[in-house]
Design an enzyme around this catalytic site. Structure first.
Site, PDB file in Angstrom:
ATOM      1  N   ASP A  48       0.721  -1.106   0.061  1.00  0.00           N
ATOM      2  CA  ASP A  48       0.022   0.076  -0.147  1.00  0.00           C
ATOM      3  C   ASP A  48       1.009   1.311  -0.040  1.00  0.00           C
ATOM      4  OD1 ASP A  48      -2.986   1.124   0.405  1.00  0.00           O
ATOM      5  OD2 ASP A  48      -1.704   2.111   1.852  1.00  0.00           O
ATOM      6  N   ARG A  49       0.584   2.132  -0.955  1.00  0.00           N
ATOM      7  CA  ARG A  49       1.336   3.365  -1.134  1.00  0.00           C
ATOM      8  C   ARG A  49       1.326   4.171   0.003  1.00  0.00           C
ATOM      9  NH1 ARG A  49      -0.577  -0.324  -3.692  1.00  0.00           N
ATOM     10  NH2 ARG A  49      -2.163   0.994  -4.499  1.00  0.00           N
ATOM     11  N   THR A  50      -0.020   4.472   0.475  1.00  0.00           N
ATOM     12  CA  THR A  50      -0.465   5.449   1.492  1.00  0.00           C
ATOM     13  C   THR A  50       0.052   5.241   2.751  1.00  0.00           C
ATOM     14  OG1 THR A  50      -2.518   6.345   0.346  1.00  0.00           O
ATOM     15  CG2 THR A  50      -2.333   6.401   2.876  1.00  0.00           C
ATOM     16  N   CYS A  83      -2.185   4.698 -10.790  1.00  0.00           N
ATOM     17  CA  CYS A  83      -1.967   4.927  -9.066  1.00  0.00           C
ATOM     18  C   CYS A  83      -1.569   6.213  -9.097  1.00  0.00           C
ATOM     19  CB  CYS A  83      -1.502   3.523  -8.549  1.00  0.00           C
ATOM     20  SG  CYS A  83      -1.374   4.017  -6.632  1.00  0.00           S
ATOM     21  N   ASN A  84      -2.258   7.269  -8.566  1.00  0.00           N
ATOM     22  CA  ASN A  84      -1.806   8.530  -8.330  1.00  0.00           C
ATOM     23  C   ASN A  84      -0.889   8.355  -7.154  1.00  0.00           C
ATOM     24  OD1 ASN A  84      -3.922  10.734  -9.880  1.00  0.00           O
ATOM     25  ND2 ASN A  84      -4.916   8.906  -9.370  1.00  0.00           N
ATOM     26  N   THR A  85      -1.114   7.928  -6.062  1.00  0.00           N
ATOM     27  CA  THR A  85      -0.265   7.926  -4.881  1.00  0.00           C
ATOM     28  C   THR A  85       0.934   7.084  -5.126  1.00  0.00           C
ATOM     29  OG1 THR A  85      -2.279   7.516  -3.618  1.00  0.00           O
ATOM     30  CG2 THR A  85      -0.125   7.487  -2.449  1.00  0.00           C
ATOM     31  N   THR A 125      -6.086  10.207  -2.196  1.00  0.00           N
ATOM     32  CA  THR A 125      -5.842   9.540  -0.601  1.00  0.00           C
ATOM     33  C   THR A 125      -5.198  10.413   0.221  1.00  0.00           C
ATOM     34  OG1 THR A 125      -3.746   8.560  -1.416  1.00  0.00           O
ATOM     35  CG2 THR A 125      -5.571   7.252  -1.938  1.00  0.00           C
ATOM     36  N   LYS A 165     -12.293  -0.453  -3.149  1.00  0.00           N
ATOM     37  CA  LYS A 165     -11.213  -1.398  -3.001  1.00  0.00           C
ATOM     38  C   LYS A 165     -11.826  -2.694  -2.156  1.00  0.00           C
ATOM     39  CE  LYS A 165      -7.016   1.345  -2.754  1.00  0.00           C
ATOM     40  NZ  LYS A 165      -6.442   0.528  -3.910  1.00  0.00           N
ATOM     41  N   CYS A 195      -7.250   9.735  -7.394  1.00  0.00           N
ATOM     42  CA  CYS A 195      -7.160   8.403  -7.046  1.00  0.00           C
ATOM     43  C   CYS A 195      -7.769   7.405  -7.951  1.00  0.00           C
ATOM     44  CB  CYS A 195      -7.708   8.153  -5.595  1.00  0.00           C
ATOM     45  SG  CYS A 195      -7.574   6.384  -5.263  1.00  0.00           S
TER      46      CYS A 195
END
Length: 233
Positions: A48-50, A83-85, A125, A165, A195
């Site tokens: 998970d990027r966040t 995926c923006n993040t 996010t 998700k 996002c």
């Protein structure tokens, strides 16, 4: 020989499907053979990027690099990731491949500038908002960015994580609508769906608000990059 688009996918799987679908939909093709060749690595091992940005979670870059290298090995002439993040890690990722790698956030900024807009509302996010990946690029292009208040931002995160998700179509959208109205009240001319789960949410929940869809912007940019025609060009 026809050129190939490579998608670093799995962030998340539905967002990956959404990008592929949009590539197909925007291509001006009258037969299967006129469509673009697309290779997808739906790599759900990417962490998970966040969580990585905000709370010291596992580094997603090694798996992102594996996907990019795999796709390059499959003959991709350009790489993209829905995926923006993940674009927070873009500068760490690109040195590992020789293939051109389009930046979704930069492409979105170009689109907004072409439309003559000066102020936008960012729905994204916590990782994307707090890392400043959009604000940095937008500021450089003279685009002002406003974001939801902390209370409303929680509703945005819920739609992304507990809605799309999680495959939960019964999620309460009241707070999400309040977040959007808050941004328009703050002077936003349109919403940036920052996002890749959010364009999916807008489709699933039939939300009709003025917006810029970075997934769609990226799809068109990739199709043009490989020399195919985009409908409406």
């Amino acid at each position: 020989m026809k050129k190939t688009i490579g998608i670093v996918g799995g962030m998340g799987p539905l967002a990956t499907c959404d990008l592929f679908r949009k590539i197909v939909e925007v291509t001006d093709a009258k037969s299967d053979q006129e469509h673009v060749r697309v290779c997808i690595d739906n790599n759900t091992e990417i962490s998970d990027r966040t969580a990585a940005i905000l709370s010291g979670g596992p580094d997603p870059v090694p798996e992102m690099v594996k996907s990019a290298v795999r796709l390059q090995g499959m003959g991709a002439d350009v790489l993209i990731m829905p995926c923006n993040t993940a674009h927070y890690f873009y500068d760490r990722l690109v040195p590992f491949v020789d293939t051109p790698f389009l930046n979704m956030i930069e492409e979105t900024a170009k689109e907004i500038r072409q439309k003559g807009m000066k102020k936008v509302g960012l729905l994204a996010t916590d990782g994307t908002c707090q890392s400043g990946v959009y604000k940095k690029v937008f500021d450089a292009m003279g685009i002002e960015t406003c974001m939801p208040s902390p209370a409303r931002q929680r509703s945005v995160m819920d739609v992304i994580y507990k809605g799309v998700k999680a495959g939960n179509l019964s999620i309460d959208l009241t707070g999400f609508y309040e977040a959007m109205e808050e941004l328009f009240a703050d002077g936003a001319e349109t919403l940036v769906l920052g996002c890749t789960e959010l364009p999916v949410a807008f489709d699933l929940f039939q939300i009709e608000k003025p917006n810029i869809d970075p997934t769609l912007v990226l799809a068109k940019a990739a199709v043009r990059f490989v020399g195919a025609r985009v409908k409406g060009d």
